[in-house]
Design a protein around this motif. Structure first.
Motif, PDB file in Angstrom:
ATOM      1  N   ASN A 209       0.817  -1.209   0.000  1.00  0.00           N
ATOM      2  CA  ASN A 209       0.000   0.000   0.000  1.00  0.00           C
ATOM      3  C   ASN A 209       0.854   1.263   0.000  1.00  0.00           C
ATOM      4  O   ASN A 209       0.507   2.262   0.620  1.00  0.00           O
ATOM      5  CB  ASN A 209      -0.933   0.000   1.223  1.00  0.00           C
ATOM      6  N   THR A 210       1.984   1.216  -0.691  1.00  0.00           N
ATOM      7  CA  THR A 210       2.861   2.378  -0.745  1.00  0.00           C
ATOM      8  C   THR A 210       2.401   3.340  -1.846  1.00  0.00           C
ATOM      9  O   THR A 210       1.513   3.031  -2.646  1.00  0.00           O
ATOM     10  CB  THR A 210       4.318   1.970  -1.024  1.00  0.00           C
ATOM     11  N   THR A 211       3.034   4.501  -1.891  1.00  0.00           N
ATOM     12  CA  THR A 211       2.720   5.498  -2.921  1.00  0.00           C
ATOM     13  C   THR A 211       3.416   5.163  -4.235  1.00  0.00           C
ATOM     14  O   THR A 211       3.293   5.908  -5.207  1.00  0.00           O
ATOM     15  CB  THR A 211       3.171   6.902  -2.469  1.00  0.00           C
ATOM     16  N   ARG A 212       4.148   4.028  -4.293  1.00  0.00           N
ATOM     17  CA  ARG A 212       4.937   3.682  -5.477  1.00  0.00           C
ATOM     18  C   ARG A 212       4.516   2.374  -6.116  1.00  0.00           C
ATOM     19  O   ARG A 212       5.138   1.915  -7.065  1.00  0.00           O
ATOM     20  CB  ARG A 212       6.427   3.604  -5.107  1.00  0.00           C
ATOM     21  N   HIS A 213       3.480   1.710  -5.565  1.00  0.00           N
ATOM     22  CA  HIS A 213       3.114   0.383  -6.065  1.00  0.00           C
ATOM     23  C   HIS A 213       1.637   0.310  -6.456  1.00  0.00           C
ATOM     24  O   HIS A 213       0.778   0.902  -5.800  1.00  0.00           O
ATOM     25  CB  HIS A 213       3.402  -0.684  -5.008  1.00  0.00           C
ATOM     26  N   LEU A 214       1.387  -0.443  -7.521  1.00  0.00           N
ATOM     27  CA  LEU A 214       0.033  -0.743  -7.974  1.00  0.00           C
ATOM     28  C   LEU A 214      -0.064  -2.241  -8.260  1.00  0.00           C
ATOM     29  O   LEU A 214       0.941  -2.900  -8.526  1.00  0.00           O
ATOM     30  CB  LEU A 214      -0.286   0.017  -9.268  1.00  0.00           C
ATOM     31  N   ALA A 215      -1.286  -2.775  -8.214  1.00  0.00           N
ATOM     32  CA  ALA A 215      -1.489  -4.181  -8.554  1.00  0.00           C
ATOM     33  C   ALA A 215      -1.599  -4.362 -10.071  1.00  0.00           C
ATOM     34  O   ALA A 215      -1.319  -5.444 -10.599  1.00  0.00           O
ATOM     35  CB  ALA A 215      -2.742  -4.717  -7.871  1.00  0.00           C
ATOM     36  N   GLU A 216      -2.018  -3.312 -10.762  1.00  0.00           N
ATOM     37  CA  GLU A 216      -2.109  -3.324 -12.231  1.00  0.00           C
ATOM     38  C   GLU A 216      -1.404  -2.079 -12.734  1.00  0.00           C
ATOM     39  O   GLU A 216      -1.728  -0.972 -12.314  1.00  0.00           O
ATOM     40  CB  GLU A 216      -3.571  -3.315 -12.680  1.00  0.00           C
ATOM     41  N   PHE A 217      -0.433  -2.263 -13.599  1.00  0.00           N
ATOM     42  CA  PHE A 217       0.321  -1.123 -14.114  1.00  0.00           C
ATOM     43  C   PHE A 217       0.832  -1.468 -15.507  1.00  0.00           C
ATOM     44  O   PHE A 217       0.734  -2.609 -15.956  1.00  0.00           O
ATOM     45  CB  PHE A 217       1.486  -0.765 -13.176  1.00  0.00           C
ATOM     46  N   TRP A 218       1.387  -0.482 -16.194  1.00  0.00           N
ATOM     47  CA  TRP A 218       1.840  -0.661 -17.570  1.00  0.00           C
ATOM     48  C   TRP A 218       3.362  -0.677 -17.609  1.00  0.00           C
ATOM     49  O   TRP A 218       4.017   0.079 -16.896  1.00  0.00           O
ATOM     50  CB  TRP A 218       1.284   0.446 -18.469  1.00  0.00           C
ATOM     51  N   MET A 219       3.891  -1.558 -18.452  1.00  0.00           N
ATOM     52  CA  MET A 219       5.346  -1.695 -18.563  1.00  0.00           C
ATOM     53  C   MET A 219       5.791  -1.527 -20.012  1.00  0.00           C
ATOM     54  O   MET A 219       5.123  -1.992 -20.942  1.00  0.00           O
ATOM     55  CB  MET A 219       5.791  -3.077 -18.082  1.00  0.00           C
ATOM     56  N   ILE A 220       6.911  -0.845 -20.166  1.00  0.00           N
ATOM     57  CA  ILE A 220       7.584  -0.731 -21.468  1.00  0.00           C
ATOM     58  C   ILE A 220       8.802  -1.629 -21.387  1.00  0.00           C
ATOM     59  O   ILE A 220       9.656  -1.444 -20.520  1.00  0.00           O
ATOM     60  CB  ILE A 220       8.011   0.721 -21.738  1.00  0.00           C
ATOM     61  N   GLU A 221       8.878  -2.634 -22.261  1.00  0.00           N
ATOM     62  CA  GLU A 221       9.954  -3.615 -22.163  1.00  0.00           C
ATOM     63  C   GLU A 221      10.576  -3.886 -23.534  1.00  0.00           C
ATOM     64  O   GLU A 221      10.077  -4.713 -24.297  1.00  0.00           O
ATOM     65  CB  GLU A 221       9.422  -4.921 -21.559  1.00  0.00           C
ATOM     66  N   PRO A 222      11.648  -3.192 -23.871  1.00  0.00           N
ATOM     67  CA  PRO A 222      12.363  -3.506 -25.109  1.00  0.00           C
ATOM     68  C   PRO A 222      13.334  -4.669 -24.902  1.00  0.00           C
ATOM     69  O   PRO A 222      13.880  -4.843 -23.804  1.00  0.00           O
ATOM     70  CB  PRO A 222      13.114  -2.211 -25.418  1.00  0.00           C
ATOM     71  N   GLU A 223      13.515  -5.439 -25.941  1.00  0.00           N
ATOM     72  CA  GLU A 223      14.527  -6.512 -25.955  1.00  0.00           C
ATOM     73  C   GLU A 223      15.299  -6.403 -27.264  1.00  0.00           C
ATOM     74  O   GLU A 223      14.694  -6.297 -28.342  1.00  0.00           O
ATOM     75  CB  GLU A 223      13.864  -7.899 -25.851  1.00  0.00           C
ATOM     76  N   MET A 224      16.629  -6.440 -27.166  1.00  0.00           N
ATOM     77  CA  MET A 224      17.467  -6.190 -28.334  1.00  0.00           C
ATOM     78  C   MET A 224      18.513  -7.287 -28.512  1.00  0.00           C
ATOM     79  O   MET A 224      19.305  -7.551 -27.600  1.00  0.00           O
ATOM     80  CB  MET A 224      18.190  -4.841 -28.195  1.00  0.00           C
ATOM     81  N   ALA A 225      18.483  -7.924 -29.671  1.00  0.00           N
ATOM     82  CA  ALA A 225      19.535  -8.879 -30.011  1.00  0.00           C
ATOM     83  C   ALA A 225      20.827  -8.122 -30.313  1.00  0.00           C
ATOM     84  O   ALA A 225      20.791  -6.962 -30.767  1.00  0.00           O
ATOM     85  CB  ALA A 225      19.125  -9.712 -31.225  1.00  0.00           C
ATOM     86  N   PHE A 226      21.955  -8.775 -30.039  1.00  0.00           N
ATOM     87  CA  PHE A 226      23.291  -8.227 -30.338  1.00  0.00           C
ATOM     88  C   PHE A 226      23.601  -6.973 -29.517  1.00  0.00           C
ATOM     89  O   PHE A 226      24.393  -6.138 -29.927  1.00  0.00           O
ATOM     90  CB  PHE A 226      23.444  -7.955 -31.839  1.00  0.00           C
TER      91      PHE A 226
END
Length: 481
Positions: A232-249
């Motif tokens: 129940n902190t001011t920095r956490h949610l149970a549902e949130f959005w993530m940006i996740e890049p993955e790069m070969a090489f």
């Protein structure tokens, strides 16, 4: 219905003496003559001048705070102060009445806690209008950044059988009758469930993202993720959005460079394209800071903090170097940290991260090469150092006021090392056979990171609680709206 001009466009226009139609919600109605109208395109209202002597008194009574109206009239240069133009009303139509006695949003200052309970209406306030216009711009900028660099936008599954972080804090997905699930030998028989196995809402799209990178080279995901963490902190949610890049090489250095470039791009985009909203939020935060004790006030305004992140190269150092700094720091020696730093291997807390950023370096920080024991199984292992300490090629980006903004790593591409680590952590290899296949067939060095979108919005808007930067926050004991 669609023949209308947005208020923002009219306020920015150089044209006058033209016929226009505007539609929006009444913010104020003074002296039965002056309507302040807002349609959400900007925090600024446009003034409507009503010929009240020749207007039906019954209609005038219905022009109340919160009512939706349509106005057709002439856009003219304003004689009053505070606005360049106003509209002389020729025709007013009430689209939706609003009983001022019943309307929860009264024309006065409301607390953020109260507005959280009225999340279905809080968009209508200036604060949340600005927050969600900025959120919109950041979303657009994320896609623009990656698309301009040739990344492929990959949709990874919301429902999955894997727990990428291995923390076990997942929401289960089932169509069983929870009061009477089928069992075999006393255990729930998930083979009879919809997917034929135990499944959960995703905590990360990373593992599936790596599969895409192993063919498409550069991919990114941008979608909702879920953590069943009773926080129940001011920095956490149970549902949130993530940006996740993955790069070969990519190696760890490439990964850090891309992440820093992305963060600066997002901040720069909003400063350029949402200047009006950022200035409003800056003034709001300045007033909020005045209510705090002197020692708790920020050294910089919101706009200064954003510009500061743009102007400075992020400080890069290893976890080992950070531990040495923290161990010798004044708050640690004076036992001011809630979690004292006693030595190498300690998992850094937000207070430690913020000390490094806000007090020691006074700039964003990238920490690398964390102890292997406190990081996930998929991170590439370094050779032990002279003291025999084992680390992995992880990196976290720390921001003022927030702490960790980005977490990432170079991924372990060596099959034997990856399998050994999974065995050490008790992660069943048979369930992740598909992940291991990418190490069996054409493995290559690769890297990626995750950026929590709400934390980014929180940083850019200066909002103190992460529940105020997502339209309908999900947290323990709350799934309203």
């Amino acid at each position: 219905m669609s023949q209308r001009t947005k208020i923002k466009a009219l306020l920015e226009s150089e044209q006058t003496n033209i016929s226009v139609t505007v539609k929006g919600w009444v913010r104020a109605f003074r002296q039965n003559r002056f309507i302040a109208l807002n349609d959400g395109s900007t925090n600024n209202n446009i003034q409507i001048v009503v010929d009240f002597e020749n207007t039906d008194p019954g209609l005038l009574k219905r022009i109340t705070f919160g009512a939706a109206i349509s106005v057709t009239g002439e856009l003219v240069a304003s004689l009053g102060q505070g606005q360049k133009v106003e509209i002389t009303a020729k025709e007013i139509e009430i689209l939706g009445d609003c009983d001022p006695e019943e309307y929860p949003l009264q024309p006065k200052k409301q607390t953020l806690e109260f507005l959280r309970e009225k999340a279905h209406l809080r968009f209508r306030t200036n604060t949340f209008g600005s927050v969600f216009r900025v959120r919109n711009s950041l979303s657009y900028a994320v896609h623009t950044f990656f698309q301009e660099r040739g990344f492929v936008y990959l949709h990874t599954p919301i429902i999955t059988a894997s727990d990428a972080e291995g923390a076990g804090e997942t929401f289960h997905v089932t169509n069983f009758d929870l009061a009477n699930p089928p069992k075999t030998d006393g255990e729930i028989d998930f083979k009879q469930d919809f997917f034929g196995r135990a499944t959960n809402l995703t905590v990360s799209g990373q593992l599936e993202g790596e599969l895409g990178a192993m063919a498409l080279s550069d991919i990114y995901t941008f979608g909702p993720t879920f953590r069943a963490e009773n926080s129940n902190t001011t920095r956490h949610l149970a549902e949130f959005w993530m940006i996740e890049p993955e790069m070969a090489f990519y190696d760890l250095e490439d990964n850090m460079n891309l992440a820093e470039e992305l963060l600066k791009y997002l901040i720069g985009y909003v400063l350029k394209n949402n200047a009006e909203d950022i200035e409003f939020l800056n003034q709001r935060l300045t007033e909020e800071e005045k209510q705090k004790p002197q020692q708790e006030r920020s050294d910089m305004s919101l706009t200064e903090k954003l510009q500061f992140c743009l102007d400075n190269d992020f400080q890069r150092l290893t976890y080992t170097e950070a531990i040495d700094i923290l161990k010798e720091s004044t708050p640690n020696k004076k036992k001011k940290f809630t979690y004292p730093i006693e030595g190498w291997g300690t998992d850094l807390q937000s207070e430690h991260e913020r000390y490094l950023v806000e007090k020691h370096f006074k700039k964003p920080v990238i920490l690398t090469d964390y102890p292997k024991a406190i990081k996930a199984f998929y991170m590439r292992q370094n050779e032990p150092d002279a003291s025999g300490r084992e680390t992995v090629r992880a990196m976290d980006i720390l921001f003022p006021g927030i702490g960790e903004m980005v977490g990432g790593s170079q991924r372990e591409e060596r099959l034997d090392k990856l399998e050994q680590r999974m065995d050490e952590m008790g992660i069943p290899k048979d369930e992740l056979w598909w992940y291991l296949d990418t190490r069996r067939f054409g493995a290559c060095p690769h890297a990626g990171f995750g950026l929590g979108f709400e934390r980014m919005v929180q940083f850019v808007t200066g909002m103190g609680n992460i529940r105020d930067v997502i339209p309908f926050p999900r947290f323990p004991k709350n799934a309203e709206f």
